[in-house]
Scaffold this motif. Sequence first.
Motif, PDB file in Angstrom:
ATOM      1  N   VAL A  39     -24.243 -16.980  41.873  1.00  8.24           N
ATOM      2  CA  VAL A  39     -25.497 -17.280  41.035  1.00  8.24           C
ATOM      3  C   VAL A  39     -25.436 -16.160  40.040  1.00  8.24           C
ATOM      4  O   VAL A  39     -25.901 -16.173  38.934  1.00  8.24           O
ATOM      5  CB  VAL A  39     -26.880 -17.279  41.918  1.00  8.24           C
ATOM      6  CG1 VAL A  39     -28.113 -17.359  40.955  1.00  8.24           C
ATOM      7  CG2 VAL A  39     -26.729 -18.453  42.785  1.00  8.24           C
ATOM      8  N   THR A  40     -24.948 -15.011  40.440  1.00 11.15           N
ATOM      9  CA  THR A  40     -25.068 -13.508  39.615  1.00 11.15           C
ATOM     10  C   THR A  40     -23.564 -13.083  39.748  1.00 11.15           C
ATOM     11  O   THR A  40     -22.906 -13.202  40.666  1.00 11.15           O
ATOM     12  CB  THR A  40     -26.084 -12.547  40.410  1.00 11.15           C
ATOM     13  OG1 THR A  40     -27.439 -12.985  40.422  1.00 11.15           O
ATOM     14  CG2 THR A  40     -26.073 -11.286  39.695  1.00 11.15           C
ATOM     15  N   PRO A  68     -26.371 -13.505  34.795  1.00 11.87           N
ATOM     16  CA  PRO A  68     -26.400 -14.655  35.559  1.00 11.87           C
ATOM     17  C   PRO A  68     -24.731 -15.089  35.543  1.00 11.87           C
ATOM     18  O   PRO A  68     -24.072 -14.973  34.407  1.00 11.87           O
ATOM     19  CB  PRO A  68     -27.255 -15.599  34.798  1.00 11.87           C
ATOM     20  CG  PRO A  68     -28.276 -14.482  34.213  1.00 11.87           C
ATOM     21  CD  PRO A  68     -27.376 -13.673  34.030  1.00 11.87           C
ATOM     22  N   TYR A  71     -25.815 -20.294  35.164  1.00 15.68           N
ATOM     23  CA  TYR A  71     -26.869 -20.856  34.926  1.00 15.68           C
ATOM     24  C   TYR A  71     -27.926 -19.811  34.843  1.00 15.68           C
ATOM     25  O   TYR A  71     -27.895 -18.664  35.503  1.00 15.68           O
ATOM     26  CB  TYR A  71     -27.286 -21.747  36.060  1.00 15.68           C
ATOM     27  CG  TYR A  71     -26.308 -23.048  36.246  1.00 15.68           C
ATOM     28  CD1 TYR A  71     -26.490 -24.075  35.462  1.00 15.68           C
ATOM     29  CD2 TYR A  71     -25.554 -22.791  37.416  1.00 15.68           C
ATOM     30  CE1 TYR A  71     -25.603 -25.171  36.009  1.00 15.68           C
ATOM     31  CE2 TYR A  71     -24.743 -24.051  37.871  1.00 15.68           C
ATOM     32  CZ  TYR A  71     -24.626 -25.131  36.931  1.00 15.68           C
ATOM     33  OH  TYR A  71     -24.010 -26.199  37.139  1.00 15.68           O
ATOM     34  N   THR A  73     -31.319 -17.464  35.220  1.00 15.29           N
ATOM     35  CA  THR A  73     -32.054 -17.222  36.254  1.00 15.29           C
ATOM     36  C   THR A  73     -33.011 -16.016  35.958  1.00 15.29           C
ATOM     37  O   THR A  73     -32.537 -15.257  35.143  1.00 15.29           O
ATOM     38  CB  THR A  73     -31.207 -16.964  37.367  1.00 15.29           C
ATOM     39  OG1 THR A  73     -32.069 -16.878  38.608  1.00 15.29           O
ATOM     40  CG2 THR A  73     -30.371 -16.035  37.312  1.00 15.29           C
ATOM     41  N   ASN A  74     -34.095 -15.907  36.792  1.00 12.97           N
ATOM     42  CA  ASN A  74     -35.054 -14.718  36.797  1.00 12.97           C
ATOM     43  C   ASN A  74     -35.026 -14.010  37.956  1.00 12.97           C
ATOM     44  O   ASN A  74     -36.071 -13.258  38.233  1.00 12.97           O
ATOM     45  CB  ASN A  74     -36.257 -15.379  36.456  1.00 12.97           C
ATOM     46  CG  ASN A  74     -37.036 -16.153  37.274  1.00 12.97           C
ATOM     47  OD1 ASN A  74     -36.376 -16.807  38.219  1.00 12.97           O
ATOM     48  ND2 ASN A  74     -38.213 -16.092  37.260  1.00 12.97           N
ATOM     49  N   GLU A  75     -33.948 -14.340  38.756  1.00  8.22           N
ATOM     50  CA  GLU A  75     -34.128 -13.827  40.153  1.00  8.22           C
ATOM     51  C   GLU A  75     -32.688 -13.094  40.474  1.00  8.22           C
ATOM     52  O   GLU A  75     -31.871 -13.309  39.763  1.00  8.22           O
ATOM     53  CB  GLU A  75     -34.132 -14.839  41.236  1.00  8.22           C
ATOM     54  CG  GLU A  75     -35.420 -15.363  41.312  1.00  8.22           C
ATOM     55  CD  GLU A  75     -35.899 -16.010  42.585  1.00  8.22           C
ATOM     56  OE1 GLU A  75     -36.974 -16.103  43.210  1.00  8.22           O
ATOM     57  OE2 GLU A  75     -34.986 -16.738  43.268  1.00  8.22           O
ATOM     58  N   THR A 115     -36.227 -14.696  32.240  1.00  4.05           N
ATOM     59  CA  THR A 115     -35.138 -15.575  32.367  1.00  4.05           C
ATOM     60  C   THR A 115     -34.032 -15.054  31.745  1.00  4.05           C
ATOM     61  O   THR A 115     -34.014 -14.768  30.440  1.00  4.05           O
ATOM     62  CB  THR A 115     -35.431 -16.898  32.378  1.00  4.05           C
ATOM     63  OG1 THR A 115     -36.339 -17.482  33.124  1.00  4.05           O
ATOM     64  CG2 THR A 115     -34.229 -17.636  32.668  1.00  4.05           C
TER      65      THR A 115
END
Length: 836
Positions: A39-40, A68, A71, A73-75, A115
Amino acid sequence: MRKVILSMAILGIMFSANVSAQTETSGREKVYRATHTKVTELKHTKLKVNFDYQKEQMNGEEWLTASPYFYPTNELTLDAKGMLIHEVSLDSNGKKSPLKYDYKNDVLKITLDKTYQKNQDYTVYIKYTSRPNEVKQEGSMAINDAKGLYFINAQGTDPDLPTQIWTQGETESSSAWFPTIDKPNQKTTQEIYMTVPDKYVTLSNGVLKTSQKESNGLRTDHWVMDKRHSTYLFFMGVGEYAIVKDKWKNIAVDYYIEKEYEPYAKQIYGNTPEMIEFFSKKMNYDYPWAKYAQISGRNYVSGAMENTTATLHGSDILQKPGQLIDENKWEDTIAHELFHHWFGDLVTAESWSNLTVNESFANYSEYLWNEYKYGKDQADYHLMSEVNMYLHNPNDFKKNLVRFNYESREDVFDLVTYQKGGGILNMLRNYLGDDAFFAGMNDYLKTNEYQNAEAHQLRLSFEKVSGKDLNWFFNQWYFGSGNPKINYSTAFEPVKKQVTVTINQTQEEPFQFPLAIDVYDNGKPKRYNVWVNADAKNTFSFDVSKTPDLVNINADGILLADITDTKTPEQNLMQFTNSKEFKSRYVALTGIKDQVGKNPAATKLLAAALKDPFFRIRIKALELMDLSNPEQMKALGADVEKLATNDPKTLTQAAAISALAKTKDKKYLPIFEKGVGAVSNAVKGNSLGALITIDPSKANTLADKIDLEGTSEDLQAQLLPIIVKNKVTSQMPNIAQHAAFYPFIKFQNPELGKAAEDGFNWIMTSDNLKATESVTKIVGYAKNQMGDNPQAKMMIVQMLKDGLAKKMELLKQNPQNAASINKQIDALNKAIENYK
């Protein structure tokens, strides 16, 4: 990583005395282990750390730059085991803005300020405390503890143990000392500022950029790694070491070594520059990093670890001249960890399922180094020893080399991934030829450098270079399990003057493979290379003048297989005499073990083996013979005496001394008495054993000269009763290998088992921390290697509880020694708890 593997002899005793061991995953439901979803994408990791030696904790600040992976992402989700998290902020050009976060179950979930899109970098600042003693994850067969960060004798209370700090990241333990994405398919550059007492040196990945004196006797070292590598390869080492400088071309090659061993650093590590040169040329890919350093750590939890540019070895690497003159027992491991800097560090397995693309190559590098430096016989001996570990462990037969359904990621660190994997690479090299094999390795490295890869990419590189389809090879050897189990028969057809050789495979799934067959006609072999199809039965016909004297299958020793055959001593003699390959000679030699002293051909074979150019063959012949037999003495005695005094290998001299000792003939006393003064531990130890065999009354006067360090298991078993009876306290820690397994040894050898039991009781009734920890350490390794064997585990637990009771009584009688004895009690309690 190089695993610590208990001796197969000890494991064999342990398992044969009980129900057969099961694998760690046997009987459990297995699940598909997907490669970690990215994801990261980590970009850069910057750490500032200092150490609290009293609390055994580390204070850390981290600046983690990431984006990211694909995709938006904000996490950001990080692994962070056993920590205290004090602050989490977004760092924008030095300006910190607090971020919301949630920390539980060793996972730190951070809500970013917005994000972010792919390739849009951000930097998160984390202030934290690492508490390794709060980490709950368990160790494994390969790595017996998993708390990531280790303080050794942190308070300096043990006068016999240096104060050190070292880290161990594999498999996923780096997140015990800095928050990160602790998966092998994450790579990042790094820098670490380490603040330590000025008397200590530091080591980390990359190069030392600056070293700044601080107040209060401290110093801050700044280490920088500017090339991407996986997070499990991050490393810190701190302690009082001498740094012995070496180099390869313009690359620094440093040996961090405890000062007591500084005079021997070049004997231990000194082949490293030559190894770097050899591997660089062999793969046509120069060593890819800015430096290479090696360091050792006390109480290390495995064998060794290939932290990028900063390999960590267990303290068994520390050897003195008495051991090194026999052989540097750690040289294979030095080669193994160095080779990882191409296979493992430069190109890293994308998942633990694919670990073999790291470890099989590191295992095979030991073969390559031995072949180059010491000759093909030595390489073949080493490979045979490694592969036999796998072949003699039936529990590994059903494990795929690449497996996606393990119970625990630690399960893949086994004899299949390492030893079988190395043997498979030797077969692939033989099939492709050297030029294509090494060109394929080069293509794999160049295609995937500083990235992650899997077995399919390895296959594609070999196919790209060779033009051959290799799906058949990878499907059966990488993505399948087991190996051929072969027996064979022959039939001579006098009219056609042909011999028919039938190859039978008895395992459930037949394999296909090339096979070398030697057919002996009129005493001379002719080599035939045939292709065995994936059928239960394959038949081949060869022209001969008469019934062959001998048929030798797998004559080149390449095929990894269980082969059943029966040869007469005369046939074994013929095979030994006419074979150039080590394994055919060795198999012929060991094939006469039941005929020694009964058949003249067996004696002739022993005589020939004593003159073999390879010292391991000479040693095996010496082990097989019995010079108390008059026929053998007459035929072999003079040659054995020469080997005892003049063989260029001290290990052969030692074996010859043991062979002479069986005669109990006093005429050899001068040889034995001279041997007691030898530098070689093996010669000295075997000479002591010989003197005591001939004259047991000498045991008391010679006891103080016994030193088991670096000696063979056979010699340890021989001298164990003498050490225990005479209470040779200096050797107490060195009897742990036998003392810790006395319940099992008693099944096969009651007399030795009784001595081992007395040794265990002696350790448990003595205030000897080192000896007690030697016992608990070795039973810890045993637990991880015996799998699910409840009866064996129960026996060890009962033994440890008996020992604990003796330590409690010792404490009651010696309260003035409470500090030391309590440490031993704690070690025993921990060992017992480990078996629950």
